[in-house]
Design a protein around this motif. Structure first.
Motif, short mmCIF file in Angstrom:
data_model
loop_
_atom_site.label_atom_id
_atom_site.label_comp_id
_atom_site.label_asym_id
_atom_site.label_seq_id
_atom_site.Cartn_x
_atom_site.Cartn_y
_atom_site.Cartn_z
N LYS A 159 112.17 -16.91 -49.67
CA LYS A 159 112.75 -17.20 -48.37
C LYS A 159 113.96 -18.11 -48.45
O LYS A 159 114.50 -18.50 -47.44
N GLU A 160 114.37 -18.47 -49.66
CA GLU A 160 115.50 -19.38 -49.76
C GLU A 160 116.58 -18.80 -50.66
O GLU A 160 116.31 -17.95 -51.50
N ARG A 190 115.82 -27.91 -42.59
CA ARG A 190 114.61 -27.79 -41.77
C ARG A 190 114.75 -26.76 -40.65
O ARG A 190 113.91 -25.88 -40.48
N ALA A 242 114.89 -23.21 -41.98
CA ALA A 242 113.57 -22.66 -42.32
C ALA A 242 112.86 -22.17 -41.06
O ALA A 242 112.21 -21.12 -41.05
N GLU A 258 111.61 -18.30 -40.03
CA GLU A 258 110.28 -17.96 -39.51
C GLU A 258 110.40 -17.14 -38.23
O GLU A 258 109.71 -16.15 -38.04
N ARG A 280 116.58 -15.15 -45.04
CA ARG A 280 116.44 -16.28 -45.96
C ARG A 280 117.15 -17.51 -45.42
O ARG A 280 118.04 -17.41 -44.58
N ASN A 281 116.76 -18.65 -45.96
CA ASN A 281 117.34 -19.93 -45.56
C ASN A 281 118.17 -20.48 -46.71
O ASN A 281 117.71 -20.52 -47.85
N ALA A 314 118.78 -23.48 -48.04
CA ALA A 314 118.09 -24.75 -47.84
C ALA A 314 118.98 -25.97 -48.05
O ALA A 314 118.73 -27.02 -47.47
#
Length: 116
Positions: free
Chosen positions: A4-5, A83, A86, A90, A101-102, A104
């Motif tokens: 996810k990142e 934050r 993310a 979601e 994706r994030n 980060a």
């Protein structure tokens, strides 16, 4: 499972090279006005659910880019430090954007590395 990142180097490699990249900045307008990652579009985290649910024509009219498909391979969100990005991922995944994706590191890391 897709991670996810996305890292700074991965994102940098996509910017300007990948026609599929859709980079979404989920910070506040005040933050974006101070600087942004080139090519990103602004979609505050509070409106991600609503904006990603727009029909393609409304999305295009609002953001000036094509609405990503649910399996868009390069849908990346970012905020200042990770934050909210993310949280946006979601929300996008809950709407069916499976590969969201994030980035980060966020704008903080981006601007620090850009300054070097």
């Amino acid at each position: 499972m897709d991670k996810k990142e996305i890292s700074h180097s991965e994102l940098k490699a996509l910017i300007g090279k990948s026609p599929d990249l859709l980079l979404i900045d989920v910070r506040t307008k005040e933050e974006v006005d101070k600087g942004k990652i080139p090519g990103s579009i602004h979609m505050p985290v509070d409106s991600v659910d609503r904006d990603l649910a727009l029909d393609p024509a409304a999305f295009q009219a609002k953001f000036g880019v094509q609405k990503p498909s649910l399996d868009a391979p390069e849908l990346v969100f970012h905020c200042q430090m990770g934050r909210r990005g993310a949280l946006a991922v979601e929300k996008a995944q809950a709407l069916g954007f499976t590969k969201a994706r994030n980035y980060a590191g966020g704008y903080k890391e981006w601007s620090e590395k850009a300054g070097k």
